[in-house]
Design a protein around this motif. Structure first.
Motif, PDB file in Angstrom:
ATOM      1  N   UNK A 159       0.835  -1.193   0.000  1.00  0.00           N
ATOM      2  CA  UNK A 159       0.000   0.000   0.000  1.00  0.00           C
ATOM      3  C   UNK A 159       0.877   1.252   0.000  1.00  0.00           C
ATOM      4  N   UNK A 160       0.612   2.155  -0.940  1.00  0.00           N
ATOM      5  CA  UNK A 160       1.307   3.424  -1.006  1.00  0.00           C
ATOM      6  C   UNK A 160       2.522   3.432  -1.892  1.00  0.00           C
ATOM      7  N   UNK A 161       3.001   2.262  -2.344  1.00  0.00           N
ATOM      8  CA  UNK A 161       4.197   2.243  -3.177  1.00  0.00           C
ATOM      9  C   UNK A 161       3.958   2.907  -4.529  1.00  0.00           C
ATOM     10  N   UNK A 162       2.723   2.815  -5.040  1.00  0.00           N
ATOM     11  CA  UNK A 162       2.438   3.424  -6.340  1.00  0.00           C
ATOM     12  C   UNK A 162       2.170   4.924  -6.233  1.00  0.00           C
ATOM     13  N   UNK A 351       4.672  -5.385   8.943  1.00  0.00           N
ATOM     14  CA  UNK A 351       3.669  -5.396   7.885  1.00  0.00           C
ATOM     15  C   UNK A 351       2.680  -6.529   8.094  1.00  0.00           C
ATOM     16  N   UNK A 352       1.439  -6.226   7.700  1.00  0.00           N
ATOM     17  CA  UNK A 352       0.386  -7.233   7.691  1.00  0.00           C
ATOM     18  C   UNK A 352      -0.273  -7.192   6.320  1.00  0.00           C
ATOM     19  N   UNK A 353      -0.870  -8.290   5.930  1.00  0.00           N
ATOM     20  CA  UNK A 353      -1.552  -8.350   4.639  1.00  0.00           C
ATOM     21  C   UNK A 353      -3.041  -8.599   4.877  1.00  0.00           C
ATOM     22  N   UNK A 354      -3.850  -7.981   4.013  1.00  0.00           N
ATOM     23  CA  UNK A 354      -5.300  -8.109   4.130  1.00  0.00           C
ATOM     24  C   UNK A 354      -5.845  -8.360   2.729  1.00  0.00           C
ATOM     25  N   UNK A 355      -6.524  -9.466   2.550  1.00  0.00           N
ATOM     26  CA  UNK A 355      -7.091  -9.803   1.249  1.00  0.00           C
ATOM     27  C   UNK A 355      -8.535 -10.237   1.423  1.00  0.00           C
ATOM     28  N   UNK A 360      -9.359  -2.354  -0.704  1.00  0.00           N
ATOM     29  CA  UNK A 360      -7.956  -2.285  -1.090  1.00  0.00           C
ATOM     30  C   UNK A 360      -7.222  -3.475  -0.500  1.00  0.00           C
ATOM     31  N   UNK A 361      -7.273  -4.624  -1.129  1.00  0.00           N
ATOM     32  CA  UNK A 361      -6.534  -5.782  -0.603  1.00  0.00           C
ATOM     33  C   UNK A 361      -5.042  -5.618  -0.882  1.00  0.00           C
ATOM     34  N   UNK A 362      -4.270  -5.255   0.131  1.00  0.00           N
ATOM     35  CA  UNK A 362      -2.845  -4.985  -0.038  1.00  0.00           C
ATOM     36  C   UNK A 362      -2.089  -5.350   1.237  1.00  0.00           C
ATOM     37  N   UNK A 363      -0.784  -5.074   1.189  1.00  0.00           N
ATOM     38  CA  UNK A 363       0.087  -5.230   2.359  1.00  0.00           C
ATOM     39  C   UNK A 363       0.247  -3.861   3.010  1.00  0.00           C
ATOM     40  N   UNK A 417      -0.216  -7.706  14.539  1.00  0.00           N
ATOM     41  CA  UNK A 417       1.174  -8.066  14.757  1.00  0.00           C
ATOM     42  C   UNK A 417       1.828  -8.284  13.402  1.00  0.00           C
ATOM     43  N   UNK A 418       3.107  -7.923  13.292  1.00  0.00           N
ATOM     44  CA  UNK A 418       3.819  -8.080  12.035  1.00  0.00           C
ATOM     45  C   UNK A 418       3.775  -9.508  11.537  1.00  0.00           C
ATOM     46  N   UNK A 419       3.502  -9.688  10.251  1.00  0.00           N
ATOM     47  CA  UNK A 419       3.399 -11.011   9.651  1.00  0.00           C
ATOM     48  C   UNK A 419       1.997 -11.552   9.613  1.00  0.00           C
ATOM     49  N   UNK A 420       1.034 -10.872  10.256  1.00  0.00           N
ATOM     50  CA  UNK A 420      -0.357 -11.342  10.229  1.00  0.00           C
ATOM     51  C   UNK A 420      -0.903 -11.320   8.807  1.00  0.00           C
ATOM     52  N   UNK A 421      -1.726 -12.299   8.505  1.00  0.00           N
ATOM     53  CA  UNK A 421      -2.413 -12.354   7.214  1.00  0.00           C
ATOM     54  C   UNK A 421      -3.905 -12.498   7.497  1.00  0.00           C
TER      55      UNK A 421
END
Length: 892
Positions: A159-162, A351-355, A360-363, A417-421
């Motif tokens: 998220x935000x890289x673009x 970082x966490x990921x949400x799909x 906005x399914x992103x990291x 927590x970091x690494x959560x998906x």
């Protein structure tokens, strides 16, 4: 940059006027500035190793035409020519191969010449703000590093890289240099100050701030402005100029002062850490942290978006969370950058990921004590199909992964927590209370299931049955618990009459009320032949043949009312009969009759043509006759002699021997009677519409009828074509497709000339020479001809005056004689009427044909003479010797 280099550049910059006075050939302001800029670039090469490395990574082949045009525009605004732009790129480390590609791409593009800016002048011209830096010119065109390219395709995007780099769109954070200068802007070396004195006294100064922090005004001297805001500098300049312009003083001044900013100085900012292009960048003094990050391509795959640090004079003065800008539109600490500021992008925190069913399914990067509610906000919230009661999470423990569920009332308390998906599911694709009605009801569709719902109540909800409903068998498709189905058949008619019990409806039942037209074939009738609109029509009970003819637009003029019949299907068991033929005698009109013939489904009404009916057939005679023009054929066996007689006979100048008959071939495209009739009606419609007089009521109705006939319905009649023509064309398909290179393709001619003997026709009418006329024939009788044409392999092909009692050799000699490759034995003559006579051979003598007025002599050419090669000669000789030896042995 070394101190010596800075000192030298400062001296050059501060004493330009002195150099102009000393130099025997004064240098132009623009050329002086370019030399100064060139020296600055040369002195700063060693100080910018990372920037040089970044610029050198430009790939000209990867630049689009739009990006190249942007490069040209920026260079033009910076006052650079094409050669200067290429030289600057070479100094910045761009490879020679890329320089050559850039030169080729720039060919044809025009770079505007920049204009120099003086240090102090009374001119009223204004120059736009600009920066002369190759980093600035190529901003946004540096090819991206491959860190994001190497991301696993199955991994969600960050998220935000673009924000700073996007393959399909270049977002720019460049400051708008055309905005009014903020009054709190702090001046420094490199800024250009515009001083405008107006009123009782008028003058204009345009001067830069020197490295010593001063501005030099002609006849006034230096004024220190470095470190002052624009308002503070205005007060200092006003006080200094008021000594020379007394109108600036007092409560009622008559002279006024305005101080603005011209070209903005550039500053150098260092971007370090996890950025895509770390290094030192030259940017505008208006720039902030976002502008600098954009110049460096933003954080890389390992960079933090939540904790960007701004360091000035070895102190951290701001920490910027880019998510505040992305989520809330808040730029955070919008601090204007200063020279030698450092922007540090540390590695990401966690970082966490949400799909799944989120917008906005992103990291996402997380910091501090953020909860799942915060991450859901970053993702834009749930989609409309999301299952919002529970979210599944996969978490990394010290040893392995663990799966748990987060319920909706825990979203704001569950710490991420970091690494959560996290994965958000969708609602089930099923209905809790649906029943369906299909078929012959007024409102088919889905309906809500409720307790006590029966079949008749469901029919009432669907607005009742349509008239064509088939009530003897209504089906109910019922879904059982194991998702298998069961079919229930009921007699809806008995239920509605009360002789059978009503059927209760269950959830997911599908009720189908069939139509009587669904269980039998659709019926129709056909009409063909001599009617205006032949085709297929809907069948109705008690329909008669007269009704069908009226539906087809009525009978044509060519229709035979005594030869109409109905072809009716038969259902015999033997299978020997295909149809029953029922003849019909149609009256003079289509009125009601006492014994009408009723049609049955699938009847085919055939209306035949009258015997020997045809439209008029036209022939044409032209040339030397007394009354040339078009004539209608009066009878089937009318001949050429009759046409000559009807045209008044030949004139005194006619040449009967040259008369020809042009006749249509089988390839001529004849118009059908329908097409011809439509053309006539269209011509009539155009004539009625061209009249300037308002049409009468009868004419208006005629126009409406023609419009309805021509444009209101689809006429399925096609251009008629004889079967013989079709077969003749098919016979030639193989010949046409078999043509090869060097062979002339077959030309299908629609007309051809027929050789006739008009003298014999006129001498003996009705003889074998007197041909029967056909439609489209054109009889051409020329004037008496006096020339002979020579074509082919003669020395000089030409046209020669006809001479009586002269043979073919005479005309050949008049054309220079036969050519070397002439094939004399094949010489032939084409006469004016189209006949052909060839040369006859008797032993060693050639009997050439007779030449008449209007003839054309053709001399063919021998084929190419192929020389025998030595190898072929040896082969032939060897073969003959072998053959002779074999024959000798046989004889012996």
């Amino acid at each position: 940059m070394s101190d010596i280099g800075v000192s030298n550049v400062a001296k050059l910059y501060g004493h330009q006027k002195k150099l102009d006075m000393i130099s025997p050939r004064p240098m132009s302001r623009f050329r002086f500035r370019y030399v100064m800029f060139f020296l600055m670039v040369m002195l700063s090469i060693n100080a910018l190793p990372q920037s040089i490395e970044d610029i050198s990574s430009i790939k000209v082949d990867d630049l689009s035409d739009q990006q190249l045009q942007q490069l040209v525009d920026r260079a033009s605004q910076a006052g650079l020519s094409e050669a200067e732009l290429l030289q600057m790129a070479q100094l910045r480390g761009v490879p020679t191969s890329e320089i050559e590609k850039l030169r080729e791409r720039l060919s044809g593009m025009v770079l505007m010449d920049g204009q120099g800016i003086g240090t102090s002048s009374s001119s009223s011209s204004r120059n736009p703000r600009r920066q002369l830096d190759f980093n600035e010119i190529t901003r946004g065109m540096i090819p991206p590093q491959s860190d994001l390219e190497q991301m696993d395709i199955d991994q969600l995007p960050y998220f935000g890289m673009d924000l700073f780099y996007n393959k399909n769109r270049r977002l720019t954070f460049e400051p708008n240099l055309n905005l009014a200068t903020p009054r709190n802007y702090v001046l420094g070396p490199g800024d250009q100050v515009l001083i405008d004195v107006y009123g009782q006294s008028e003058t204009y100064y345009e001067t830069p701030v020197t490295p010593e922090g001063q501005i030099l005004l002609e006849n006034i001297g230096p004024i220190s402005v470095s470190g002052l805001s624009l308002d503070e500098a205005t007060k200092v300049i006003r006080n200094r100029l008021s000594v020379f312009y007394t109108g600036l003083k007092g409560n009622n001044p008559n002279t006024f002062l305005q101080v603005n900013l011209g070209n903005i100085r550039t500053i150098k900012v260092n971007l370090v850490g996890e950025v895509r292009l770390p290094g030192t960048f030259t940017i505008s003094a208006f720039s902030n942290v976002f502008n600098a990050l954009y110049a460096a391509g933003g954080p890389n795959a390992n960079g933090s978006m939540r904790k960007v640090k701004l360091v000035r004079n070895q102190k951290e003065i701001a920490e910027i969370d880019l998510y505040d800008f992305l989520i809330n539109g808040d730029p955070g600490v919008n601090v204007t950058l200063q020279d030698q500021d450092i922007i540090l992008v540390p590695p990401y925190l966690a970082r966490v990921s949400l799909e799944g069913a989120v917008k906005r399914p992103k990291v996402f990067e997380i910091r501090g004590e953020e909860t799942f509610a915060d991450v859901l906000k970053f993702a834009g919230g749930f989609t409309d199909r999301a299952f919002k009661e529970k979210v599944g999470v996969t978490r990394m423990t010290n040893k392995e992964k663990a799966i748990s569920d987060v319920y909706s009332d825990q979203f704001s308390m569950f710490l991420v927590k970091g690494g959560d998906h996290y994965k958000v599911g969708e609602i089930l694709d099923r209905y809790t209370n649906r029943v369906q009605v299909k078929g012959a009801v007024f409102r088919p569709g889905n309906y809500a299931f409720e307790e006590g719902l029966s079949l008749t109540k469901l029919i009432e909800k669907s607005e009742g049955l349509r008239g064509e409903a088939f009530l003897k068998r209504v089906t109910i498709l019922r879904t059982k618990e194991d998702l298998s189905t069961r079919m229930i058949q009921v007699n809806l008619g008995d239920i509605m009459e009360g002789t059978a019990p009503d059927i209760p409806i269950a959830r997911e039942d599908v009720v189908h009320v069939p139509s009587i037209y669904e269980i039998k074939e659709e019926v129709y009738v056909k009409v063909s032949g001599e009617v205006l609109v032949p085709g297929t029509y809907a069948y109705s009970e008690d329909m008669t043949s007269e009704d069908l003819i009226l539906m087809a637009g009525g009978l044509k003029e060519s229709a035979s009312k005594e030869d109409i019949e109905i072809a009716r299907r038969v259902s015999g068991q033997g299978g020997r009969e295909y149809a029953e033929i029922i003849p019909i005698a149609m009256g003079e009109d289509l009125g009601l009759s006492e014994n009408p013939k009723t049609l049955l489904p699938f009847d085919h009404l055939i209306v035949r043509r009258k015997t020997n009916f045809s439209l008029e057939r036209i022939v044409k005679i032209e040339g030397q006759v007394k009354a040339p023009g078009e004539f209608a054929i009066t009878q089937a066996e009318e001949r050429i002699s009759s046409l000559i007689q009807r045209s008044g006979g030949l004139t005194a100048f006619a040449y009967p021997k040259g008369a020809t008959l042009i006749r249509r071939t089988e390839f001529f495209k004849n118009q059908s009677e329908t097409v011809r009739n439509n053309n006539n009606l269209l011509n009539l419609l155009e004539r009625l519409n061209k009249d300037n007089v308002e049409p009468s009521e009868a004419q208006r109705q005629m126009i409406d009828r023609i419009n309805r006939y021509l444009f209101g319905s689809n006429d399925s009649a096609e251009v008629e074509m004889d079967q013989s023509v079709i077969e003749a064309r098919e016979r030639l398909l193989n010949d046409i497709s078999a043509t090869r290179e060097g062979i002339n393709p077959i030309q299908l001619r629609e007309t051809e000339a027929v050789a006739i003997n008009l003298e014999a026709i006129l001498a003996n009418p009705g003889s074998k020479y007197d041909l029967i006329l056909e439609e489209g024939d054109i009889l051409s009788v020329p004037r008496e001809l006096q020339t002979v044409r020579l074509r082919g392999d003669v020395i000089y092909p030409t046209t020669i005056r006809f001479e009586n009692f002269r043979g073919l050799n005479y005309y050949i000699n008049k054309a220079g004689g036969f050519n070397v490759r002439a094939k004399r034995k094949r010489t032939y003559v084409i006469y004016a009427n189209g006949e052909v006579a060839r040369t006859k051979n008797y032993l060693f003598f050639n009997a050439f044909p007779k030449v008449e007025p209007g003839s054309e002599i053709i001399v063919p050419t021998k084929g190419p003479k192929i020389p025998i090669r030595p190898g072929d000669l040896v082969g032939i000789t060897t073969g003959l010797a072998t053959l002779a030896l074999v024959i000798t042995q046989i004889w012996n």
